[in-house]
Design a protein around this motif. Sequence first.
Motif, PDB file in Angstrom:
ATOM      1  N   TYR A 161       8.833   3.289  -7.782  1.00 47.74           N
ATOM      2  CA  TYR A 161       8.458   1.972  -7.263  1.00 47.74           C
ATOM      3  C   TYR A 161       8.659   0.864  -8.303  1.00 47.74           C
ATOM      4  O   TYR A 161       9.344  -0.127  -8.042  1.00 47.74           O
ATOM      5  N   TYR A 162       8.084   1.031  -9.471  1.00 47.06           N
ATOM      6  CA  TYR A 162       8.171  -0.069 -10.454  1.00 47.06           C
ATOM      7  C   TYR A 162       9.615  -0.298 -10.894  1.00 47.06           C
ATOM      8  O   TYR A 162      10.066  -1.438 -11.040  1.00 47.06           O
ATOM      9  N   ALA A 163      10.382   0.783 -11.069  1.00 44.91           N
ATOM     10  CA  ALA A 163      11.782   0.642 -11.509  1.00 44.91           C
ATOM     11  C   ALA A 163      12.618  -0.089 -10.467  1.00 44.91           C
ATOM     12  O   ALA A 163      13.630  -0.729 -10.799  1.00 44.91           O
ATOM     13  N   THR A 164      12.177  -0.029  -9.218  1.00 43.76           N
ATOM     14  CA  THR A 164      12.874  -0.732  -8.137  1.00 43.76           C
ATOM     15  C   THR A 164      13.027  -2.223  -8.458  1.00 43.76           C
ATOM     16  O   THR A 164      14.006  -2.857  -8.080  1.00 43.76           O
ATOM     17  N   PHE A 165      12.028  -2.761  -9.175  1.00 45.34           N
ATOM     18  CA  PHE A 165      12.036  -4.208  -9.438  1.00 45.34           C
ATOM     19  C   PHE A 165      12.996  -4.584 -10.576  1.00 45.34           C
ATOM     20  O   PHE A 165      13.152  -5.754 -10.891  1.00 45.34           O
ATOM     21  N   ALA A 188      -8.988   1.840  -7.672  1.00 48.05           N
ATOM     22  CA  ALA A 188      -9.842   2.508  -6.675  1.00 48.05           C
ATOM     23  C   ALA A 188      -9.376   2.291  -5.244  1.00 48.05           C
ATOM     24  O   ALA A 188     -10.138   2.477  -4.315  1.00 48.05           O
ATOM     25  N   HIS A 189      -8.107   1.909  -5.101  1.00 48.92           N
ATOM     26  CA  HIS A 189      -7.519   1.995  -3.768  1.00 48.92           C
ATOM     27  C   HIS A 189      -7.287   3.472  -3.478  1.00 48.92           C
ATOM     28  O   HIS A 189      -7.353   4.309  -4.361  1.00 48.92           O
ATOM     29  N   ARG A 190      -6.910   3.773  -2.241  1.00 48.49           N
ATOM     30  CA  ARG A 190      -6.401   5.119  -1.985  1.00 48.49           C
ATOM     31  C   ARG A 190      -5.237   5.310  -2.973  1.00 48.49           C
ATOM     32  O   ARG A 190      -4.346   4.466  -3.057  1.00 48.49           O
ATOM     33  N   PRO A 191      -5.261   6.399  -3.768  1.00 56.50           N
ATOM     34  CA  PRO A 191      -4.215   6.509  -4.790  1.00 56.50           C
ATOM     35  C   PRO A 191      -2.824   6.606  -4.168  1.00 56.50           C
ATOM     36  O   PRO A 191      -2.634   7.270  -3.158  1.00 56.50           O
ATOM     37  N   VAL A 192      -1.899   5.926  -4.799  1.00 56.23           N
ATOM     38  CA  VAL A 192      -0.548   5.833  -4.250  1.00 56.23           C
ATOM     39  C   VAL A 192       0.435   6.420  -5.253  1.00 56.23           C
ATOM     40  O   VAL A 192       0.282   6.242  -6.458  1.00 56.23           O
ATOM     41  N   CYS A 193       1.435   7.127  -4.756  1.00 56.80           N
ATOM     42  CA  CYS A 193       2.476   7.623  -5.645  1.00 56.80           C
ATOM     43  C   CYS A 193       3.835   7.304  -5.050  1.00 56.80           C
ATOM     44  O   CYS A 193       3.943   6.967  -3.869  1.00 56.80           O
ATOM     45  N   ASP A 194       4.857   7.378  -5.866  1.00 56.66           N
ATOM     46  CA  ASP A 194       6.124   6.772  -5.461  1.00 56.66           C
ATOM     47  C   ASP A 194       7.323   7.509  -6.037  1.00 56.66           C
ATOM     48  O   ASP A 194       7.190   8.351  -6.904  1.00 56.66           O
ATOM     49  N   THR A 238      -1.653  -7.988  -3.333  1.00 57.85           N
ATOM     50  CA  THR A 238      -2.409  -7.357  -4.429  1.00 57.85           C
ATOM     51  C   THR A 238      -1.508  -6.326  -5.098  1.00 57.85           C
ATOM     52  O   THR A 238      -0.978  -5.442  -4.417  1.00 57.85           O
ATOM     53  N   PRO A 239      -1.322  -6.434  -6.405  1.00 52.97           N
ATOM     54  CA  PRO A 239      -0.489  -5.425  -7.076  1.00 52.97           C
ATOM     55  C   PRO A 239      -1.118  -4.040  -6.956  1.00 52.97           C
ATOM     56  O   PRO A 239      -2.341  -3.910  -6.826  1.00 52.97           O
ATOM     57  N   GLN A 240      -0.279  -3.053  -7.023  1.00 55.81           N
ATOM     58  CA  GLN A 240      -0.698  -1.690  -6.701  1.00 55.81           C
ATOM     59  C   GLN A 240      -0.580  -0.778  -7.935  1.00 55.81           C
ATOM     60  O   GLN A 240       0.392  -0.895  -8.676  1.00 55.81           O
ATOM     61  N   TYR A 241      -1.566   0.095  -8.112  1.00 55.47           N
ATOM     62  CA  TYR A 241      -1.411   1.144  -9.129  1.00 55.47           C
ATOM     63  C   TYR A 241      -0.633   2.285  -8.497  1.00 55.47           C
ATOM     64  O   TYR A 241      -1.102   2.893  -7.519  1.00 55.47           O
ATOM     65  N   GLY A 259       0.853  -1.196   0.000  1.00 55.48           N
ATOM     66  CA  GLY A 259       0.000   0.000   0.000  1.00 55.48           C
ATOM     67  C   GLY A 259       0.884   1.239   0.000  1.00 55.48           C
ATOM     68  O   GLY A 259       2.048   1.178  -0.425  1.00 55.48           O
ATOM     69  N   SER A 260       0.369   2.355   0.518  1.00 52.68           N
ATOM     70  CA  SER A 260       1.206   3.556   0.441  1.00 52.68           C
ATOM     71  C   SER A 260       2.427   3.450   1.345  1.00 52.68           C
ATOM     72  O   SER A 260       3.519   3.880   0.958  1.00 52.68           O
ATOM     73  N   SER A 261       2.304   2.834   2.513  1.00 51.04           N
ATOM     74  CA  SER A 261       3.497   2.656   3.356  1.00 51.04           C
ATOM     75  C   SER A 261       4.456   1.673   2.692  1.00 51.04           C
ATOM     76  O   SER A 261       5.672   1.902   2.646  1.00 51.04           O
ATOM     77  N   GLY A 262       3.918   0.557   2.195  1.00 51.04           N
ATOM     78  CA  GLY A 262       4.755  -0.479   1.593  1.00 51.04           C
ATOM     79  C   GLY A 262       5.533   0.035   0.395  1.00 51.04           C
ATOM     80  O   GLY A 262       6.751  -0.181   0.304  1.00 51.04           O
ATOM     81  N   THR A 263       4.862   0.728  -0.518  1.00 50.81           N
ATOM     82  CA  THR A 263       5.578   1.199  -1.714  1.00 50.81           C
ATOM     83  C   THR A 263       6.675   2.194  -1.320  1.00 50.81           C
ATOM     84  O   THR A 263       7.738   2.219  -1.916  1.00 50.81           O
ATOM     85  N   GLN A 264       6.409   2.982  -0.274  1.00 51.90           N
ATOM     86  CA  GLN A 264       7.443   3.942   0.157  1.00 51.90           C
ATOM     87  C   GLN A 264       8.639   3.228   0.760  1.00 51.90           C
ATOM     88  O   GLN A 264       9.784   3.517   0.415  1.00 51.90           O
ATOM     89  N   VAL A 265       8.375   2.297   1.656  1.00 55.53           N
ATOM     90  CA  VAL A 265       9.510   1.638   2.331  1.00 55.53           C
ATOM     91  C   VAL A 265      10.260   0.733   1.351  1.00 55.53           C
ATOM     92  O   VAL A 265      11.495   0.625   1.405  1.00 55.53           O
TER      93      VAL A 265
END
Length: 553
Positions: free
Chosen positions: A336-340, A327-333, A210-213, A187-193
């Motif tokens: 994030y994706y490039a991290t992988f 339609a989750h709480r929108p998340v920004c990073d 669950t994958p995240q937008y 979620g927003s905490s996870g993508t940040q950390v």
Amino acid sequence: MDSPNEARHLDAVIVGAGFSGIYMLHKLRNELALSVRVIEKAGGVGGTWYRNTYPGALSDSAGHIYCYSFDDGLLQDWDWKMRYSDQSSLLAYLEHVVDRHRLASDIQLNTAVVSARFDEDRTEWEVRCDSGEILFARFLITGVGTFQAPVFPDIPGLQAFEAAYHTSDWPSGLDLTGKRVAVVGTGSSGTQVITAAASVADQLTVFQRTPQYCVPSGNRVLTAGERDEIKRDYGKVWDETYGSKTGFGHVEATVSAMSVSPAERERVFEEAWRRGGGFNFMFGTFDDIIDNAAANAAAAAFIRGKIWQIVRDEETARKLTPTQPYAHRPVCDAGYYATFNRPNVSLVDIKDNPITEVVPAGVRTADGVLHELDVLVFATGFDAFSGSYERIDIRGRDGKSLAEHWSAGISSYLGLAMAGFPNLFMLHGPYAAFSNGAPLISTQVEWVGDFVGAMRDRGLSSAEATPEAEQQWIDTCNSLVEGSIILDVDSWIVGANVPGRPRRVLYFLSGLGAYRERLTQVAAADYAGFQLTTSPPAGSPSSAPQEFAESGN
Ligand code: NA7
């Protein structure tokens, strides 16, 4: 300081010294000269920004409006250097507000409120603390936060691994450099950390359910020119923020996604992607992303396309690609994706390959692999709203508990008050406007403060929402959410992250501007929906309520 057990009579007890409690104290004590004490469980002020010290913790609301608007001098003095503020700068800001307004003397740290009972005879709250202290106060105001009670997965052996931490309870000084780290939750905490840990950890394993937008945050240093412009026009900035729907500071879209050509949609999404900001992407591109299935699908497809452009390994890209609506709480990073694409980062899809147990050496998955770890991070979210309130035994009229009041469903009038709980006001509570937290909190603090001031001036002893007003407000909120795509996706917003919670959206979805208008109307109509009670005349039996006290006792 009083000895523990000594009873204190106050005008108000405020629970929590986060964004809400700090400003509420200032409003009641410094502006209304009431006697107030804030009780805070933690060892410092700041609430969310005191507790959530994990690497990468960032507010994704524009920094210059994720703050208080009441202090013109502070708005000019304080420099928000970045577009978004990180945890340490927000904590520094809140500590500065406490110093600047001399609030610390009325904030009692390291103390938890364990119960609060409304004494009908005396028209006051009896508040008990874990220190043994008992406080009596005309008003009880909760600023307990929405995300207080952490959620942990139910995994066998969870206690076996020592260095396991929830993002909201990050140990001071924990450094992930050179460590083998795993993060559960995206979620927003996870993508940040995840994004922050990837660049320092020796090895990072992401356990994703669950994958995240995610869209880029676009965080950057504000130019001197931008900062000057904000300060010059702060009045206008606040007018626009308070009049807007979400209060996030971006221009809100007024155009339906499907009313424009596919090429125009792509252009708008691309521009928002480049500019950055999760709320900007969801609410600043088109006005129906969460209301119209085709609009939602278009936004989702755009982000999915970006994942495939960014992530080089096809299998990883496939796992990272969400299939649910956007339609989750929108998340920004911050990438994030490039991290992988990093060689030290791996992704485990725990829907396909669940975690079966935690052992002293790490985490084992269903395929039999033992993921050896030094640190295990749970970014698994919170029991939003209810969890914060379940920690205190709150009892209103007739000894009825809040748990009983909410047994058929959480409710409130205006997100602030409840029938049967006189003189109790919740800040950032359930069924307030879905909007940026800071301007919502300022809205509520000012409204509650004005209400309390009016009660004092008029000799009113109690204000209590009527059951009808509470029910109508809930009906209004529920009708606003009907048909929203938010309901189609499992998340904390609908209560789906905690087993047994009924599916519901605990927000007023018409927005901050409409919410403020509603509050203004309620006040103008002599606090319509509240039953107001006048103090009995002097000389009445011992049941007479306490008079408002002088400040500073
Ligand atoms: P969120 O947004 O609730 O995210 C929690 C994440 O943890 C999410 O990816 C969940 O996956 C995952 N999760 C939760 N429970 C489990 C279990 N049992 N197993 C595996 N994964 C799990 O919490 P955040 O802390 O990121 O954000 C909370 C709010 O704080 C946020 O919206 C901000 O406004 C501030 P799921 O999607 O449920 O499959």
